[in-house]
Design a protein around this motif. Structure first.
Motif, PDB file in Angstrom:
ATOM      1  N   PRO A   1       2.658  -0.868  -1.289  1.00  0.00           N
ATOM      2  CA  PRO A   1       1.522  -1.498  -0.624  1.00  0.00           C
ATOM      3  C   PRO A   1       0.326  -0.545  -0.564  1.00  0.00           C
ATOM      4  CG  PRO A   1       3.168  -0.826   0.989  1.00  0.00           C
ATOM      5  CD  PRO A   1       3.753  -0.571  -0.361  1.00  0.00           C
ATOM      6  N   SER A   2      -0.822  -1.085  -0.262  1.00  0.00           N
ATOM      7  CA  SER A   2      -2.037  -0.297  -0.180  1.00  0.00           C
ATOM      8  C   SER A   2      -1.877   0.829   0.844  1.00  0.00           C
ATOM      9  CB  SER A   2      -3.176  -1.229   0.212  1.00  0.00           C
ATOM     10  OG  SER A   2      -4.335  -0.497   0.393  1.00  0.00           O
TER      11      SER A   2
ATOM     12  N   GLU B   1      -4.625   1.165 -11.039  1.00  0.00           N
ATOM     13  CA  GLU B   1      -4.953  -0.249 -10.834  1.00  0.00           C
ATOM     14  C   GLU B   1      -6.003  -0.745 -11.825  1.00  0.00           C
ATOM     15  OE1 GLU B   1      -4.529  -1.887  -7.299  1.00  0.00           O
ATOM     16  OE2 GLU B   1      -3.573  -0.195  -6.289  1.00  0.00           O
ATOM     17  N   PRO B   2      -5.741  -0.614 -13.113  1.00  0.00           N
ATOM     18  CA  PRO B   2      -6.807  -0.887 -14.077  1.00  0.00           C
ATOM     19  C   PRO B   2      -7.161  -2.372 -14.190  1.00  0.00           C
ATOM     20  CG  PRO B   2      -4.757  -0.497 -15.225  1.00  0.00           C
ATOM     21  CD  PRO B   2      -4.487  -0.244 -13.773  1.00  0.00           C
TER      22      PRO B   2
ATOM     23  N   THR C   1      -0.015   0.346  -9.358  1.00  0.00           N
ATOM     24  CA  THR C   1      -0.460  -0.983  -8.971  1.00  0.00           C
ATOM     25  C   THR C   1       0.147  -1.357  -7.623  1.00  0.00           C
ATOM     26  OG1 THR C   1      -0.538  -3.309  -9.569  1.00  0.00           O
ATOM     27  CG2 THR C   1       1.409  -2.104 -10.255  1.00  0.00           C
ATOM     28  N   HIS C   2      -0.504  -2.283  -6.926  1.00  0.00           N
ATOM     29  CA  HIS C   2       0.100  -2.790  -5.693  1.00  0.00           C
ATOM     30  C   HIS C   2       0.693  -4.167  -5.958  1.00  0.00           C
ATOM     31  CE1 HIS C   2      -3.888  -4.655  -5.698  1.00  0.00           C
ATOM     32  NE2 HIS C   2      -3.272  -5.657  -5.135  1.00  0.00           N
ATOM     33  N   ASP C   3       0.537  -4.632  -7.221  1.00  0.00           N
ATOM     34  CA  ASP C   3       0.960  -5.983  -7.576  1.00  0.00           C
ATOM     35  C   ASP C   3       2.370  -5.917  -8.150  1.00  0.00           C
ATOM     36  OD1 ASP C   3       1.485  -8.337  -8.920  1.00  0.00           O
ATOM     37  OD2 ASP C   3      -0.584  -8.630  -9.535  1.00  0.00           O
ATOM     38  N   GLN C   4       3.351  -6.459  -7.417  1.00  0.00           N
ATOM     39  CA  GLN C   4       4.743  -6.301  -7.841  1.00  0.00           C
ATOM     40  C   GLN C   4       5.037  -7.005  -9.157  1.00  0.00           C
ATOM     41  OE1 GLN C   4       7.403  -8.754  -7.608  1.00  0.00           O
ATOM     42  NE2 GLN C   4       6.014 -10.405  -6.967  1.00  0.00           N
TER      43      GLN C   4
ATOM     44  N   ALA D   1      13.413  -4.837  -0.897  1.00  0.00           N
ATOM     45  CA  ALA D   1      13.827  -6.241  -0.993  1.00  0.00           C
ATOM     46  C   ALA D   1      12.673  -7.173  -0.687  1.00  0.00           C
ATOM     47  CB  ALA D   1      14.980  -6.499  -0.023  1.00  0.00           C
ATOM     48  N   SER D   2      11.863  -6.811   0.301  1.00  0.00           N
ATOM     49  CA  SER D   2      10.796  -7.729   0.658  1.00  0.00           C
ATOM     50  C   SER D   2       9.541  -7.489  -0.172  1.00  0.00           C
ATOM     51  CB  SER D   2      10.474  -7.628   2.153  1.00  0.00           C
ATOM     52  OG  SER D   2      10.190  -6.294   2.473  1.00  0.00           O
ATOM     53  N   PHE D   3       9.450  -6.330  -0.839  1.00  0.00           N
ATOM     54  CA  PHE D   3       8.248  -6.059  -1.627  1.00  0.00           C
ATOM     55  C   PHE D   3       8.358  -6.584  -3.047  1.00  0.00           C
ATOM     56  CE2 PHE D   3       5.172  -3.501  -3.946  1.00  0.00           C
ATOM     57  CZ  PHE D   3       4.061  -3.692  -3.133  1.00  0.00           C
ATOM     58  N   ILE D   4       9.522  -6.447  -3.632  1.00  0.00           N
ATOM     59  CA  ILE D   4       9.713  -6.864  -5.018  1.00  0.00           C
ATOM     60  C   ILE D   4      10.293  -8.278  -5.036  1.00  0.00           C
ATOM     61  CG2 ILE D   4      10.938  -6.377  -7.174  1.00  0.00           C
ATOM     62  CD1 ILE D   4       8.912  -4.246  -6.574  1.00  0.00           C
TER      63      ILE D   4
END
Ligand SMILES: Nc1ncnc2c1ncn2[C@@H]1O[C@H](COP(=O)(O)OP(=O)(O)O)[C@@H](O)[C@H]1O
Ligand SMILES: [Mg+2]
Lengths: 280, 367
Positions: B38-39, B160-161, B192-195, B232-235
């Motif tokens: 996360p950020s 984060e390109p 990246t913060h995007d899973q 578990a909750s992030f991915i």
């Protein structure tokens, strides 16, 4: 909508006339001969003596020592204006570069010290400045005219604000691309600042060109006179004749106004372009 | 080409913020590693320490066989792609690509060859004379990539390109970056913060949380065996359902709720049960099942996304929110009761104290 437009234009036109008419009058009067000006006062029409009057003010030696011509004064004014503007830009860019990009102890403190000198314009510190220049034996020299005035809090402030707005990533990309501090400054920061440089150049050139008090103190040798400072001086001597050379006075005044006008007109497009499109 | 290794790397910022708290990681030559979290979890800080843009408070960064802690960014043999591209606005695309090479003292002919080659690969050859401001976001992104490629570095670093691109372009560039990296075979570290981006790009994922590594593994491994409730909750999207369970006699029960038909020999008296939305299947009618877990839930909302629908529901009296993935064509009434079940091997257990995964090998039998 329509009425407001007319009103806006009216105000602009009145303002423009207010600025332009005296210049036109000065120019037109300068093309008449001295006698007819003496008889008829200021003129609004073309007098036909343009060439001879302007050749006279530019080339005839005047002044006390008969050693200075309008051309020399024009040249001196240019040297002062350019030296002043370029010097101020170089010094203030370097100062701002140091303040923004280098961590050194009390950096912010020094910036505010520089900034606070805005409270001390030349007129306030004119005597100490004069003392120093005299003590250093810089009277009657271009360096004496230019160097003591070259530090610029305004310029430093503007460049600092501009550099601060340059994204950090650009600095980092340049670091990765192998640009050291000097390369970064020359290859990237200076080109990015060019509209800023143009703006400050205009302001500083006109400011330097129009200096009166400082050249009056620093130059006693007539060959170092600038137009603004010398105009009256060399005319006083010409007034020795019965009829004052009002035509020549007007011609010199026009010449003194011309270069700042040209600079502003030439750089104006740049200036506006720089304000409209951001390159960052 | 070279591997990168981080040995217990730490970063404490001047203000006392501890952004990276001891990260160790070995990246093999040619590997595509994605740092995800996360950020504010310290991803950029870690990447920037590898790049040399941030000093390393403690620990060691090695690129190839050189410890680079004290080496200038330009001499680390890396190239970086920034989120906002950081192109030189006053230079043409050509010069943007060539600038770093010129500074390196590479000959004009070689620079030209490399720039044209990169431009060809990235399909920006038509824009070489343009200034960045005359390019679209996607084209600028390509130029930024080009600037990295021409360097022929040991490693690419990406921060984060794709974040500044619109969704469609992001998907397209994601695929291109992956292809490009595979064809060049250059070691890459990508933040990246995007899973989803992380899952699709990575050879291996590094999930960061609060400046620490939560889990390292291949995307599938991390997805199937999350090491903690955080992972578990992030991915995975929608996120894994997590619910507290307690020991109840021989078996287990949801805290304040229904029983689970589970027995197992865990020592804990309470734990957290994790269930992916797609691992829950809906049971029609009274169909007998021998799954270890069966829940009755009340539908509260349905999100149809086409091929599938996400059914939001609450679990009995507990009020526990749960999401179930159902086939897209199926219709659900809000307020209706559903029975859902999950297979034994799809259940995840985590410690309720530490949030870490609890190994279940041989522990779990259906009641
Ligand atoms: N220059 C800095 N000075 C102080 N703290 C910083 C600085 N840069 C980042 N931080 C802090 O370090 C933490 C991690 O930041 P960052 O690495 O940028 O996170 P991410 O990239 O994962 O979003 C954040 O808490 C952030 O506020
Ligand atoms: Mg970041």
């Amino acid at each position: 909508m329509k009425r407001e437009h007319i009103f806006d234009h009216l105000i602009l036109i009145i303002g423009a006339l207010f600025m332009i008419v005296p210049v036109v009058v000065a120019f037109m009067t300068s093309t008449h001969d001295a006698v007819s000006i003496y008889k008829n006062g200021l003129q609004l029409t073309w007098g036909g003596h343009f060439e001879e009057t302007y050749r006279a003010v530019l080339t005839e030696a005047g002044g006390f020592t008969k050693s200075v011509t309008g051309l020399t004064m024009l040249q001196n004014s240019l040297i002062l204006g350019l030296g002043f503007a370029i010097g101020k830009i170089v010094i203030s860019m370097l100062a701002a570069y140091a303040i923004v990009y280098f961590r050194f102890p009390l950096g912010t403190f020094f910036f505010w010290i520089i900034f606070s000198t805005l409270l001390l314009p030349l007129e306030v510190r004119i005597l100490p400045s004069y003392e120093i220049v005299q003590g250093l034996g810089m009277m009657n020299s271009y360096s004496g005219l230019i160097v003591p005035l070259i530090a610029s809090a305004t310029g430093t402030f503007y460049f600092r604000q501009f550099f601060k707005s340059v994204p950090d990533e650009l600095v980092e990309a340049a670091r990765i691309d192998g640009a050291g501090p000097v390369k970064f400054f020359i290859d990237i920061l200076v080109p990015l600042s060019k509209t800023m440089i143009a703006a400050i150049f205009i302001i500083m050139f006109v400011y330097g060109w129009n200096q009166y008090l400082w050249p009056t103190l620093i130059t006693t040798d007539e060959t170092f006179f600038t137009l603004v400072r010398g105009m009256k001086q060399i005319l006083q001597v010409w007034i020795g004749a019965q009829i004052p050379d009002t035509n020549q006075a007007m011609a010199l005044a026009v010449l003194a106004m011309l270069p700042p006008v040209i600079i502003v007109v030439v750089f104006q497009s740049w200036f506006v372009k720089g304000l409209v499109e951001s390159e960052k | 080409m070279a591997g990168i290794s981080l040995n217990n790397v730490r970063k404490t910022y001047a203000g006392g913020v501890s952004a990276v708290k001891g990260v160790s990681l070995d990246i093999e030559d040619g590997e595509f590693i994605v740092l995800v979290g996360p950020s504010g979890c310290g991803k950029s800080t870690l990447l920037r320490m590898v790049a040399g843009l941030e000093t390393i408070t403690d620990g060691e960064v090695t690129i190839g066989d050189r410890v680079v802690n004290k080496i200038e960014p330009a001499d680390r043999d890396i190239a970086m792609v920034f989120q906002n591209y950081a192109l030189y606005p006053h230079m043409s695309v050509y010069n943007n690509l060539a600038y770093g090479l010129k500074n390196r003292g590479i000959g004009k002919a070689e620079i030209d060859r490399r720039v044209r080659e990169a431009a060809r690969i990235l399909e920006i050859a038509d824009y070489l004379d343009r200034k960045p401001r005359a390019l679209s976001g996607g084209q600028r992104q390509r130029v930024a990539m080009g600037r990295a490629i021409v360097r022929e570095p040991a490693a690419f670093l990406f921060d984060e390109p794709l974040s500044n691109l619109d969704a469609k372009l992001r998907v397209q560039m994601r695929i291109e970056i992956k292809k490009l990296q595979k064809s060049l075979g250059t070691t890459s570290l990508y933040v990246t913060h995007d899973q989803l981006e992380a899952m699709t790009l990575a050879d291996r994922l590094v999930v960061l949380n609060g400046g620490q590594v939560e889990q390292i593994g291949t995307p599938i491994d991390v997805y199937e065996n999350p090491a903690s409730t955080f992972v578990a909750s992030f991915i995975g999207s929608p996120a894994m359902n997590l619910m507290e369970i307690e020991r109840s006699g021989e078996g287990w029960a949801l805290s304040r709720g229904e029983g689970l038909s589970l027995t197992c020999s865990l020592n804990e008296t309470s734990a957290i049960l994790g269930l992916r939305p797609e691992d829950l299947h809906i049971i029609e009618g009274d169909g007998a099942i021998n799954d270890p877990l069966m829940l009755s839930v009340v539908v509260t909302a349905v999100e149809p996304v086409g091929a599938e629908s996400y059914v939001h529901a609450t679990l009995g009296e507990t009020g526990q929110e749960i999401i179930v993935r159902a086939p897209g064509k199926q219709h659900f009434e809000v307020g209706s009761v559903l029975k859902v079940a999950a297979k034994k091997e799809k259940l995840h257990f985590f410690s309720s104290e530490t949030g870490k995964a609890i190994a279940l090998e041989g522990n779990l039998q259906p009641a």
